[in-house]
Design a protein around this motif. Sequence first.
Motif, PDB file in Angstrom:
ATOM      1  N   VAL A   1     -64.053  56.823 -71.187  1.00 46.00           N
ATOM      2  CA  VAL A   1     -64.037  58.228 -71.613  1.00 46.00           C
ATOM      3  C   VAL A   1     -63.741  58.336 -73.110  1.00 46.00           C
ATOM      4  CG1 VAL A   1     -63.537  59.331 -69.400  1.00 46.00           C
ATOM      5  CG2 VAL A   1     -61.633  58.427 -70.714  1.00 46.00           C
ATOM      6  N   ASP A   2     -64.737  58.839 -73.825  1.00 44.22           N
ATOM      7  CA  ASP A   2     -64.541  59.181 -75.239  1.00 44.22           C
ATOM      8  C   ASP A   2     -63.996  60.604 -75.227  1.00 44.22           C
ATOM      9  OD1 ASP A   2     -64.702  59.812 -77.910  1.00 44.22           O
ATOM     10  OD2 ASP A   2     -66.889  59.892 -77.972  1.00 44.22           O
ATOM     11  N   THR A   3     -62.777  60.781 -75.690  1.00 43.27           N
ATOM     12  CA  THR A   3     -62.123  62.087 -75.548  1.00 43.27           C
ATOM     13  C   THR A   3     -61.984  62.769 -76.902  1.00 43.27           C
ATOM     14  OG1 THR A   3     -59.915  61.137 -75.822  1.00 43.27           O
ATOM     15  CG2 THR A   3     -60.785  61.221 -73.584  1.00 43.27           C
ATOM     16  N   TRP A   4     -62.577  63.943 -77.022  1.00 50.40           N
ATOM     17  CA  TRP A   4     -62.444  64.706 -78.269  1.00 50.40           C
ATOM     18  C   TRP A   4     -61.374  65.785 -78.107  1.00 50.40           C
ATOM     19  CZ3 TRP A   4     -62.491  69.846 -79.295  1.00 50.40           C
ATOM     20  CH2 TRP A   4     -62.374  70.190 -80.655  1.00 50.40           C
ATOM     21  N   TRP A   5     -60.465  65.818 -79.031  1.00 50.21           N
ATOM     22  CA  TRP A   5     -59.479  66.896 -79.083  1.00 50.21           C
ATOM     23  C   TRP A   5     -58.730  66.799 -80.398  1.00 50.21           C
ATOM     24  CZ3 TRP A   5     -53.984  65.943 -77.898  1.00 50.21           C
ATOM     25  CH2 TRP A   5     -53.688  64.598 -77.651  1.00 50.21           C
ATOM     26  N   GLN A   6     -57.716  67.647 -80.582  1.00 50.66           N
ATOM     27  CA  GLN A   6     -57.012  67.737 -81.869  1.00 50.66           C
ATOM     28  C   GLN A   6     -55.542  68.093 -81.643  1.00 50.66           C
ATOM     29  OE1 GLN A   6     -59.529  71.195 -83.103  1.00 50.66           O
ATOM     30  NE2 GLN A   6     -60.146  69.827 -84.758  1.00 50.66           N
ATOM     31  N   THR A   7     -54.741  67.892 -82.677  1.00 48.81           N
ATOM     32  CA  THR A   7     -53.345  68.332 -82.629  1.00 48.81           C
ATOM     33  C   THR A   7     -53.295  69.800 -82.180  1.00 48.81           C
ATOM     34  OG1 THR A   7     -52.903  66.864 -84.484  1.00 48.81           O
ATOM     35  CG2 THR A   7     -51.229  68.523 -84.010  1.00 48.81           C
ATOM     36  N   GLU A   8     -54.225  70.576 -82.684  1.00 50.71           N
ATOM     37  CA  GLU A   8     -54.223  72.012 -82.420  1.00 50.71           C
ATOM     38  C   GLU A   8     -54.630  72.355 -80.991  1.00 50.71           C
ATOM     39  OE1 GLU A   8     -55.706  70.417 -84.835  1.00 50.71           O
ATOM     40  OE2 GLU A   8     -55.425  71.401 -86.773  1.00 50.71           O
TER      41      GLU A   8
ATOM     42  N   GLY B   1     -68.136  64.648 -87.085  1.00 53.38           N
ATOM     43  CA  GLY B   1     -67.042  64.399 -88.035  1.00 53.38           C
ATOM     44  C   GLY B   1     -66.579  65.688 -88.694  1.00 53.38           C
ATOM     45  N   ARG B   2     -65.588  65.556 -89.560  1.00 47.85           N
ATOM     46  CA  ARG B   2     -64.978  66.739 -90.180  1.00 47.85           C
ATOM     47  C   ARG B   2     -65.950  67.418 -91.138  1.00 47.85           C
ATOM     48  NH1 ARG B   2     -60.089  68.351 -87.955  1.00 47.85           N
ATOM     49  NH2 ARG B   2     -60.071  69.706 -89.762  1.00 47.85           N
ATOM     50  N   MET B   3     -65.844  68.730 -91.187  1.00 42.45           N
ATOM     51  CA  MET B   3     -66.663  69.496 -92.124  1.00 42.45           C
ATOM     52  C   MET B   3     -65.829  69.949 -93.318  1.00 42.45           C
ATOM     53  SD  MET B   3     -68.757  71.837 -89.447  1.00 42.45           S
ATOM     54  CE  MET B   3     -70.113  72.266 -90.550  1.00 42.45           C
TER      55      MET B   3
ATOM     56  N   GLY C   1     -63.060  72.669 -87.250  1.00 44.13           N
ATOM     57  CA  GLY C   1     -63.139  71.865 -88.472  1.00 44.13           C
ATOM     58  C   GLY C   1     -64.125  70.713 -88.335  1.00 44.13           C
ATOM     59  N   ASP C   2     -64.631  70.499 -87.118  1.00 46.43           N
ATOM     60  CA  ASP C   2     -65.581  69.405 -86.876  1.00 46.43           C
ATOM     61  C   ASP C   2     -67.007  69.928 -86.755  1.00 46.43           C
ATOM     62  OD1 ASP C   2     -63.915  67.142 -86.765  1.00 46.43           O
ATOM     63  OD2 ASP C   2     -63.309  67.608 -84.721  1.00 46.43           O
ATOM     64  N   GLY C   3     -67.939  69.051 -87.080  1.00 41.39           N
ATOM     65  CA  GLY C   3     -69.338  69.329 -86.798  1.00 41.39           C
ATOM     66  C   GLY C   3     -69.720  68.655 -85.500  1.00 41.39           C
TER      67      GLY C   3
ATOM     68  N   HIS D   1     -56.361  58.540 -88.181  1.00 44.43           N
ATOM     69  CA  HIS D   1     -55.325  59.437 -88.712  1.00 44.43           C
ATOM     70  C   HIS D   1     -55.957  60.444 -89.641  1.00 44.43           C
ATOM     71  CE1 HIS D   1     -52.566  56.726 -86.988  1.00 44.43           C
ATOM     72  NE2 HIS D   1     -52.550  55.836 -87.949  1.00 44.43           N
ATOM     73  N   ARG D   2     -55.561  61.686 -89.473  1.00 37.63           N
ATOM     74  CA  ARG D   2     -56.077  62.739 -90.338  1.00 37.63           C
ATOM     75  C   ARG D   2     -55.366  62.715 -91.668  1.00 37.63           C
ATOM     76  NH1 ARG D   2     -56.211  68.034 -86.634  1.00 37.63           N
ATOM     77  NH2 ARG D   2     -56.075  69.189 -88.571  1.00 37.63           N
ATOM     78  N   LEU D   3     -56.140  62.872 -92.731  1.00 40.92           N
ATOM     79  CA  LEU D   3     -55.542  62.857 -94.057  1.00 40.92           C
ATOM     80  C   LEU D   3     -56.311  63.846 -94.923  1.00 40.92           C
ATOM     81  CD1 LEU D   3     -53.523  61.254 -95.849  1.00 40.92           C
ATOM     82  CD2 LEU D   3     -55.404  59.728 -96.392  1.00 40.92           C
TER      83      LEU D   3
ATOM     84  N   VAL E   1     -60.015  57.770 -78.507  1.00 41.53           N
ATOM     85  CA  VAL E   1     -59.657  59.032 -79.149  1.00 41.53           C
ATOM     86  C   VAL E   1     -59.427  58.844 -80.642  1.00 41.53           C
ATOM     87  CG1 VAL E   1     -57.163  58.721 -78.715  1.00 41.53           C
ATOM     88  CG2 VAL E   1     -58.052  61.015 -79.121  1.00 41.53           C
ATOM     89  N   GLY E   2     -59.604  59.917 -81.387  1.00 39.53           N
ATOM     90  CA  GLY E   2     -59.180  59.931 -82.780  1.00 39.53           C
ATOM     91  C   GLY E   2     -60.309  60.057 -83.769  1.00 39.53           C
ATOM     92  N   GLU E   3     -61.476  59.560 -83.413  1.00 45.15           N
ATOM     93  CA  GLU E   3     -62.619  59.576 -84.321  1.00 45.15           C
ATOM     94  C   GLU E   3     -63.850  59.286 -83.468  1.00 45.15           C
ATOM     95  OE1 GLU E   3     -62.879  55.943 -86.608  1.00 45.15           O
ATOM     96  OE2 GLU E   3     -61.150  55.171 -85.563  1.00 45.15           O
ATOM     97  N   PRO E   4     -65.021  59.534 -84.031  1.00 50.66           N
ATOM     98  CA  PRO E   4     -66.223  59.209 -83.244  1.00 50.66           C
ATOM     99  C   PRO E   4     -66.248  57.716 -82.936  1.00 50.66           C
ATOM    100  CG  PRO E   4     -66.769  60.548 -85.178  1.00 50.66           C
ATOM    101  CD  PRO E   4     -65.332  60.144 -85.325  1.00 50.66           C
ATOM    102  N   ILE E   5     -66.643  57.368 -81.720  1.00 52.24           N
ATOM    103  CA  ILE E   5     -66.742  55.943 -81.378  1.00 52.24           C
ATOM    104  C   ILE E   5     -68.206  55.534 -81.518  1.00 52.24           C
ATOM    105  CG2 ILE E   5     -66.714  56.479 -78.871  1.00 52.24           C
ATOM    106  CD1 ILE E   5     -65.388  53.638 -78.536  1.00 52.24           C
TER     107      ILE E   5
HETATM  108  C1  6R9 Z   1     -56.306  63.735 -80.810  1.00 50.49           C
HETATM  109  C2  6R9 Z   1     -56.411  63.619 -82.286  1.00 50.49           C
HETATM  110  C3  6R9 Z   1     -58.260  65.492 -84.709  1.00 50.49           C
HETATM  111  C4  6R9 Z   1     -59.564  65.118 -85.354  1.00 50.49           C
HETATM  112  C5  6R9 Z   1     -60.716  65.937 -84.836  1.00 50.49           C
HETATM  113  C6  6R9 Z   1     -61.877  64.991 -85.059  1.00 50.49           C
HETATM  114  C7  6R9 Z   1     -61.289  63.638 -84.790  1.00 50.49           C
HETATM  115  C8  6R9 Z   1     -60.553  63.118 -82.429  1.00 50.49           C
HETATM  116  C9  6R9 Z   1     -62.421  62.433 -81.551  1.00 50.49           C
HETATM  117  C10 6R9 Z   1     -62.672  62.811 -82.879  1.00 50.49           C
HETATM  118  C11 6R9 Z   1     -64.897  62.302 -82.638  1.00 50.49           C
HETATM  119  C12 6R9 Z   1     -63.525  61.945 -80.779  1.00 50.49           C
HETATM  120  N1  6R9 Z   1     -61.488  63.217 -83.391  1.00 50.49           N
HETATM  121  N2  6R9 Z   1     -61.106  62.623 -81.304  1.00 50.49           N
HETATM  122  N3  6R9 Z   1     -63.899  62.747 -83.422  1.00 50.49           N
HETATM  123  N4  6R9 Z   1     -64.741  61.901 -81.374  1.00 50.49           N
HETATM  124  N5  6R9 Z   1     -63.385  61.524 -79.515  1.00 50.49           N
HETATM  125  O1  6R9 Z   1     -56.976  62.672 -82.791  1.00 50.49           O
HETATM  126  O2  6R9 Z   1     -55.860  64.638 -83.000  1.00 50.49           O
HETATM  127  O3  6R9 Z   1     -54.963  63.678 -85.165  1.00 50.49           O
HETATM  128  O4  6R9 Z   1     -55.296  66.156 -84.828  1.00 50.49           O
HETATM  129  O5  6R9 Z   1     -57.227  64.607 -85.122  1.00 50.49           O
HETATM  130  O6  6R9 Z   1     -59.889  63.769 -85.051  1.00 50.49           O
HETATM  131  O7  6R9 Z   1     -62.306  65.052 -86.381  1.00 50.49           O
HETATM  132  O8  6R9 Z   1     -60.838  67.149 -85.539  1.00 50.49           O
HETATM  133  P1  6R9 Z   1     -55.760  64.775 -84.567  1.00 50.49           P
END
Ligand code: 6R9
Length: 648
Positions: free
Chosen positions: A406-413, A513-515, A498-500, A524-526, A382-386
């Motif tokens: 499992v590559d898991t995509w999600w966000q704080t939101e 990744g982020r747009m 916010g992602d593409g 970490h988001r910055l 989690v956290g970024e593209p693997i």
């Molecule tokens: C859970 C978490 C969210 C942003 C998200 C995206 C990136 C998270 C990802 C991923 C590609 C994945 N992101 N998981 N990108 N593949 N499996 O990380 O929350 O800190 O809010 O970040 O992280 O860009 O928009 P948060």
Amino acid sequence: MDSSTASVFSLPELRDVFPGCTSYEELYNFSINETDVFWGTLARLRLRWSRNFERVSDCDMETGLFRWFIGGQLNVSVNCVDRHKEKDANKVALIWEKDEPGQEERVTYGELYTMMNQIANVLKSHGVLKGDRVAIYMPACPLAVASMLACARIGAVHSVVFAGFSAEALASRIIDAEAKVVITADQGVRGGKLIELKKTVVTAVTNCPSVTAILVAKRTGNPVVSSQLDVDLDEAMIKESGECEPAILDSEDLLFMLYTSGSTGNPKGVAHTQAGYLLYASLTHELVFDCNEGDIFGCVADIGWITGHSYVVYGPLANGVTTLLFESTPTYPDPGRYWETVQRLKVNQFYTAPTAIRLLIKHGNEHVEKYDLSSLRTLGSVGEPINVEAWDWYNKVVGKEKCVVVDTWWQTETGGICISPRPSAPGSEIRPGMPMRPMYGISPAILSEKGEELHDNDVTGALCLKKPWPGMARTIYGAHGRFLETYYRPFRGLYFTGDGAIRHSDGYYQITGRMDDVINVSGHRLGTAEVENALGQHPSVAESAVVGYPHDIKGEGIYAYVILKDGFVADTKTESELRGIVRQKIAAYALPDVIQICTGLPKTRSGKIMRRILRKVAADQAEDLGDISTLADPSVVEDLIAHHRTLV
Ligand code: 6R9
């Protein structure tokens, strides 16, 4: 009413709950077409309610008003602790994997119940009422988890601030939330180093008039700076009862807020509510990771991020399993730390970020191969593209090709996992490097630049979610207008992530990744604007622009272009002062990897910085700059390229 005995069930059992659905696809379609039946049924089965809800949802993606389980009342701490303690008080809830290996401490559901209630009573005795905000500035440890649950117990709203943030960053979050109490520890211990938590809090609160008490837990016992607001948490807890009547809360009362970076300079307090968040965290935790009764779940994220909230604390505890609290680093005392921990504690599911995987790959397979990892069943990322190389290594070297990756995509939101290879029919295909399939109830859409939904496969664009789901954020604390602007205005009627993303020919999703102007540094988001604001506070800086560039371990590195005021010289002292100010204003992870002092920035005639050009130069791709004819002064670009600095 209590139907919580059916709180934990696995995928085959979902078919009993929704008897018309015999396959994953049918159940997924049902969740999209019969949203209220789907979520209403699960909410009744999985959560213990004090009062049943009358209506499942009332959501409007146009106006950004979202309510789930309306009329229902419950308490999250009861769902995470009491009901499991009633079944078996001796079941281990938390394993605290402390910084030094082999010193783990176990906390049972019975013990967690007492700790949580004692802290809840301490908070009450300091005047914390329902709806008040409490800041928690602690690393992963049982008292931090008990503090989060104590807030939930009495209906206070917690705001956990990552314990790596500076005093100024902490203060700005406390001020924005108007937190009444801060909970911290004397010091943190990470990778063999001490972290001055208390000292940072004392510095921060000098500017925070809302704070009336600092509750200080003992981690090292070393003498630390004191303040008049100090309360010794351990002593205060002993004096309090281990019973605290849970507050009865409405489904839509706030549970917590968590600050995250956006494209402007101020981090935003993403707000989550009680029932919907808990249901979504618990369902995704069980189904994505195949985590069941008796499992030991190991998510090594810090509790200061959403991953720690949903998959260290709320998801696993709602499901009554044993969850790991990892205090250390992937390389302490050596790069085998994760795997030694997995072997010693017999961890069944392991969840980390690609940046850690890439770092460990560099250290060599021998650090993995000497441990018995046969307890592992699911490996999460989690956290970024693997990247595919990291995915393959995780799958082969760690998982021995026997685990589900499992590559898991999600966000704080989003509150919980939205796109991931599981749930899906057991045995169904998993592709490296992409999260692939939407979770039940999640309907992704790819939007073109013109704002049109691209219905075909094999398309790339902005990733949006079309339908509301229970775990979605409800607002940005104190800034609902900004909430709407950020998420619901770019593509009307849809949630913009916010992602593409790419939807491949077979319908699977891959995140590009982020747009926006958010970069992803080690997961970490910055916000680039946050770093620019910090740099701008150094007396020498006239202007700066910060972009991300590809970095083989961190995913993205931070590249800062800085223009100095007349009379200042570009030397190593200035550079180290610039880094120092970023550390002081934000945190160590925000330090620029490269600082390029330059004489001008590429701006359009209307004065807008063309970041696209800065990104190309930073990434060493200056041959591919595209059209620069709209620049006010194209010669700036030559200067940037001539002085471009590559990192070692
Ligand atoms: C859970 C978490 C969210 C942003 C998200 C995206 C990136 C998270 C990802 C991923 C590609 C994945 N992101 N998981 N990108 N593949 N499996 O990380 O929350 O800190 O809010 O970040 O992280 O860009 O928009 P948060």
